[in-house]
Motif scaffolding. Structure first.
Motif, PDB file in Angstrom:
ATOM      1  N   LYS A 174     -39.143  -1.460  55.623  1.00  0.00           N
ATOM      2  CA  LYS A 174     -38.805  -1.740  54.317  1.00  0.00           C
ATOM      3  C   LYS A 174     -36.889  -1.805  54.620  1.00  0.00           C
ATOM      4  O   LYS A 174     -36.918  -2.367  53.879  1.00  0.00           O
ATOM      5  N   THR A 175     -36.215  -0.410  55.692  1.00  0.00           N
ATOM      6  CA  THR A 175     -35.506  -0.869  55.912  1.00  0.00           C
ATOM      7  C   THR A 175     -34.457  -2.390  56.724  1.00  0.00           C
ATOM      8  O   THR A 175     -34.259  -2.743  55.961  1.00  0.00           O
ATOM      9  N   HIS A 176     -36.012  -2.272  57.077  1.00  0.00           N
ATOM     10  CA  HIS A 176     -35.751  -4.296  58.117  1.00  0.00           C
ATOM     11  C   HIS A 176     -35.869  -5.349  57.338  1.00  0.00           C
ATOM     12  O   HIS A 176     -35.248  -6.147  57.416  1.00  0.00           O
ATOM     13  N   LEU A 177     -37.036  -4.581  56.153  1.00  0.00           N
ATOM     14  CA  LEU A 177     -36.815  -6.225  55.518  1.00  0.00           C
ATOM     15  C   LEU A 177     -35.737  -6.415  54.494  1.00  0.00           C
ATOM     16  O   LEU A 177     -35.364  -6.987  54.177  1.00  0.00           O
ATOM     17  N   PHE A 178     -35.051  -5.076  54.183  1.00  0.00           N
ATOM     18  CA  PHE A 178     -34.448  -4.766  52.819  1.00  0.00           C
ATOM     19  C   PHE A 178     -33.065  -5.447  54.653  1.00  0.00           C
ATOM     20  O   PHE A 178     -31.938  -6.846  53.606  1.00  0.00           O
ATOM     21  N   ARG A 179     -32.948  -5.568  55.309  1.00  0.00           N
ATOM     22  CA  ARG A 179     -31.586  -6.126  56.131  1.00  0.00           C
ATOM     23  C   ARG A 179     -32.122  -7.718  56.274  1.00  0.00           C
ATOM     24  O   ARG A 179     -30.644  -8.187  56.581  1.00  0.00           O
ATOM     25  N   ALA A 180     -32.804  -8.025  56.444  1.00  0.00           N
ATOM     26  CA  ALA A 180     -33.449  -9.388  56.914  1.00  0.00           C
ATOM     27  C   ALA A 180     -33.670 -10.074  55.733  1.00  0.00           C
ATOM     28  O   ALA A 180     -33.131 -11.478  56.399  1.00  0.00           O
ATOM     29  N   ARG A 181     -33.847  -9.751  54.612  1.00  0.00           N
ATOM     30  CA  ARG A 181     -33.292 -10.432  53.337  1.00  0.00           C
ATOM     31  C   ARG A 181     -32.116 -10.864  53.211  1.00  0.00           C
ATOM     32  O   ARG A 181     -31.990 -11.934  52.820  1.00  0.00           O
ATOM     33  N   ASN A 182     -31.195  -9.765  52.930  1.00  0.00           N
ATOM     34  CA  ASN A 182     -30.149  -9.739  52.994  1.00  0.00           C
ATOM     35  C   ASN A 182     -29.015 -10.878  53.643  1.00  0.00           C
ATOM     36  O   ASN A 182     -28.662 -11.572  53.656  1.00  0.00           O
ATOM     37  N   LEU A 183     -29.876 -10.339  55.318  1.00  0.00           N
ATOM     38  CA  LEU A 183     -29.418 -11.836  55.867  1.00  0.00           C
ATOM     39  C   LEU A 183     -29.601 -13.125  56.717  1.00  0.00           C
ATOM     40  O   LEU A 183     -28.907 -13.772  56.332  1.00  0.00           O
ATOM     41  N   LEU A 184     -30.758 -13.446  55.618  1.00  0.00           N
ATOM     42  CA  LEU A 184     -31.161 -14.678  55.474  1.00  0.00           C
ATOM     43  C   LEU A 184     -30.726 -15.175  54.785  1.00  0.00           C
ATOM     44  O   LEU A 184     -30.021 -16.455  54.157  1.00  0.00           O
ATOM     45  N   LYS A 185     -30.055 -14.590  53.489  1.00  0.00           N
ATOM     46  CA  LYS A 185     -29.615 -15.003  52.473  1.00  0.00           C
ATOM     47  C   LYS A 185     -27.854 -15.482  52.801  1.00  0.00           C
ATOM     48  O   LYS A 185     -27.654 -16.466  52.524  1.00  0.00           O
ATOM     49  N   GLU A 186     -26.936 -14.475  53.858  1.00  0.00           N
ATOM     50  CA  GLU A 186     -26.021 -14.756  54.119  1.00  0.00           C
ATOM     51  C   GLU A 186     -26.465 -15.922  55.024  1.00  0.00           C
ATOM     52  O   GLU A 186     -25.469 -16.708  54.847  1.00  0.00           O
ATOM     53  N   ARG A 187     -26.614 -16.310  55.749  1.00  0.00           N
ATOM     54  CA  ARG A 187     -27.362 -17.261  56.688  1.00  0.00           C
ATOM     55  C   ARG A 187     -27.136 -18.489  55.847  1.00  0.00           C
ATOM     56  O   ARG A 187     -26.933 -19.843  55.888  1.00  0.00           O
ATOM     57  N   LEU A 188     -27.032 -18.993  54.986  1.00  0.00           N
ATOM     58  CA  LEU A 188     -28.232 -19.521  54.059  1.00  0.00           C
ATOM     59  C   LEU A 188     -27.415 -19.972  53.151  1.00  0.00           C
ATOM     60  O   LEU A 188     -26.483 -21.346  53.007  1.00  0.00           O
ATOM     61  N   GLU A 189     -26.469 -19.407  52.862  1.00  0.00           N
ATOM     62  CA  GLU A 189     -24.597 -19.403  51.862  1.00  0.00           C
ATOM     63  C   GLU A 189     -23.765 -19.949  52.866  1.00  0.00           C
ATOM     64  O   GLU A 189     -23.303 -20.816  52.513  1.00  0.00           O
ATOM     65  N   ALA A 190     -24.052 -19.491  53.817  1.00  0.00           N
ATOM     66  CA  ALA A 190     -23.227 -19.568  54.944  1.00  0.00           C
ATOM     67  C   ALA A 190     -22.873 -21.527  55.461  1.00  0.00           C
ATOM     68  O   ALA A 190     -22.480 -22.139  55.324  1.00  0.00           O
ATOM     69  N   PHE A 191     -24.546 -21.696  55.501  1.00  0.00           N
ATOM     70  CA  PHE A 191     -25.012 -22.749  55.559  1.00  0.00           C
ATOM     71  C   PHE A 191     -24.264 -24.452  55.297  1.00  0.00           C
ATOM     72  O   PHE A 191     -23.961 -24.549  55.412  1.00  0.00           O
ATOM     73  N   GLU A 192     -24.952 -23.524  53.799  1.00  0.00           N
ATOM     74  CA  GLU A 192     -23.878 -24.038  52.380  1.00  0.00           C
ATOM     75  C   GLU A 192     -23.343 -24.409  52.270  1.00  0.00           C
ATOM     76  O   GLU A 192     -22.626 -25.912  52.162  1.00  0.00           O
ATOM     77  N   LEU A 193     -22.483 -23.808  52.006  1.00  0.00           N
ATOM     78  CA  LEU A 193     -20.842 -23.647  52.577  1.00  0.00           C
ATOM     79  C   LEU A 193     -20.206 -24.896  53.281  1.00  0.00           C
ATOM     80  O   LEU A 193     -19.542 -25.655  53.095  1.00  0.00           O
ATOM     81  N   ASP A 194     -21.062 -24.760  55.042  1.00  0.00           N
ATOM     82  CA  ASP A 194     -20.514 -25.294  55.593  1.00  0.00           C
ATOM     83  C   ASP A 194     -20.927 -26.756  55.676  1.00  0.00           C
ATOM     84  O   ASP A 194     -20.003 -27.485  56.001  1.00  0.00           O
ATOM     85  N   TRP A 195     -22.203 -27.346  55.475  1.00  0.00           N
ATOM     86  CA  TRP A 195     -22.345 -28.952  54.922  1.00  0.00           C
ATOM     87  C   TRP A 195     -21.833 -29.543  54.529  1.00  0.00           C
ATOM     88  O   TRP A 195     -20.766 -30.047  53.825  1.00  0.00           O
ATOM     89  N   SER A 196     -21.309 -28.634  52.414  1.00  0.00           N
ATOM     90  CA  SER A 196     -20.800 -28.873  52.118  1.00  0.00           C
ATOM     91  C   SER A 196     -19.075 -29.318  52.175  1.00  0.00           C
ATOM     92  O   SER A 196     -18.808 -30.000  51.594  1.00  0.00           O
ATOM     93  N   SER A 197     -18.706 -28.600  52.695  1.00  0.00           N
ATOM     94  CA  SER A 197     -17.075 -27.971  54.164  1.00  0.00           C
ATOM     95  C   SER A 197     -17.037 -29.878  54.730  1.00  0.00           C
ATOM     96  O   SER A 197     -15.966 -30.990  54.868  1.00  0.00           O
ATOM     97  N   ARG A 198     -18.150 -29.658  54.696  1.00  0.00           N
ATOM     98  CA  ARG A 198     -18.212 -31.449  56.124  1.00  0.00           C
ATOM     99  C   ARG A 198     -18.933 -32.081  55.459  1.00  0.00           C
ATOM    100  O   ARG A 198     -17.697 -32.910  55.480  1.00  0.00           O
ATOM    101  N   THR A 199     -19.908 -32.330  54.340  1.00  0.00           N
ATOM    102  CA  THR A 199     -19.580 -33.382  53.435  1.00  0.00           C
ATOM    103  C   THR A 199     -18.616 -34.305  52.927  1.00  0.00           C
ATOM    104  O   THR A 199     -18.112 -34.964  52.877  1.00  0.00           O
ATOM    105  N   ARG A 200     -17.516 -33.107  52.638  1.00  0.00           N
ATOM    106  CA  ARG A 200     -16.402 -33.077  51.777  1.00  0.00           C
ATOM    107  C   ARG A 200     -15.560 -34.048  52.140  1.00  0.00           C
ATOM    108  O   ARG A 200     -14.103 -34.811  52.106  1.00  0.00           O
ATOM    109  N   GLY A 201     -15.311 -33.316  53.335  1.00  0.00           N
ATOM    110  CA  GLY A 201     -14.459 -33.373  54.726  1.00  0.00           C
ATOM    111  C   GLY A 201     -14.588 -35.333  55.673  1.00  0.00           C
ATOM    112  O   GLY A 201     -13.495 -35.910  55.523  1.00  0.00           O
TER     113      GLY A 201
END
Length: 215
Positions: free
Chosen positions: A188-215
């Motif tokens: 359960k601990t690994h699942l909690f951390r895995a979900r949060n980590l995946l969410k963080e990476r998806l959000e980071a990719f989306e932010l990076d993608w948006s900054s690249r396309t705007r630039g």
């Protein structure tokens, strides 16, 4: 053991019409008992029953069809050879997926070694890509794959496997604990951390993608 039982079918289902009619009403326990006595038809039924989910697990771990096909075959071969040591403390499917998981881990380790060698060889023959080229190559890779699959494949193995087993294989915490040999609390601990980590990476990719396309 007959190699025909382990051929990698494109449909992920091996047709055994005669075997099916003979064994349709039996369960895994009976098939395992018969297989331990050398009954290859009984083991063929176990292959037919479990190879689809086994392949799915391997593919989601490895993200490569050919490797997943090979590891699926390796898993069933190891299961056939290991049947004398199967005591029945866990369900056959749980025991089988544990073998598949361990085979995937070995393949991932081999992949790391191969990649290290490849990088070393490339460094001798051509200059490294500059930062812009690396960024373009990464964007192209993202464009060719589903975003979630890509980000899932970058997670540490211990987090990736719990997400795969829980959300893609629909396994219970108890089944996961048996396969991974971990306490349910740790799962359960690994699942909690895995979900949060995946969410963080998806959000980071989306932010990076948006900054690249705007630039």
């Amino acid at each position: 053991m007959s190699e025909s039982l382990l051929q990698p079918p494109h449909s992920l289902g091996i047709p055994f019409p005669n075997v099916v009619s003979q064994y349709a009403e039996q369960d895994d326990t009976q098939f395992v008992a018969a297989s331990r006595n050398g009954d290859q038809d009984a083991f063929a039924m176990l292959v037919q029953r479990h190879q689809r989910r086994g392949f799915n697990l391997d593919f989601r771990m490895l993200q490569n069809y050919e490797e997943a096909s090979e590891i699926t075959q390796e898993t069933f071969l190891a299961a056939w050879q290991g049947l004398p040591s199967f005591r029945g403390d866990a369900r056959f499917s749980t025991w089988l997926y544990r073998i598949a998981y361990n085979c995937c881990l070995k393949q991932l380790e081999q992949r790391k070694r191969d990649r290290t060698l490849q990088v070393a060889m490339q460094a001798e023959w051509k200059p490294e890509l500059n930062i812009e080229e690396q960024a373009n190559a990464e964007l192209e890779a993202h464009a060719c794959q589903a975003l979630v699959r890509k980000q899932l494949s970058t997670l540490p193995t211990k987090y990736r496997i719990v997400l795969i087993l829980r959300h893609l294989q629909d396994m219970t915490y108890e089944e996961m604990a048996e396969i991974l040999k971990l306490p349910i609390g740790t799962i359960k601990t690994h699942l909690f951390r895995a979900r949060n980590l995946l969410k963080e990476r998806l959000e980071a990719f989306e932010l990076d993608w948006s900054s690249r396309t705007r630039g």
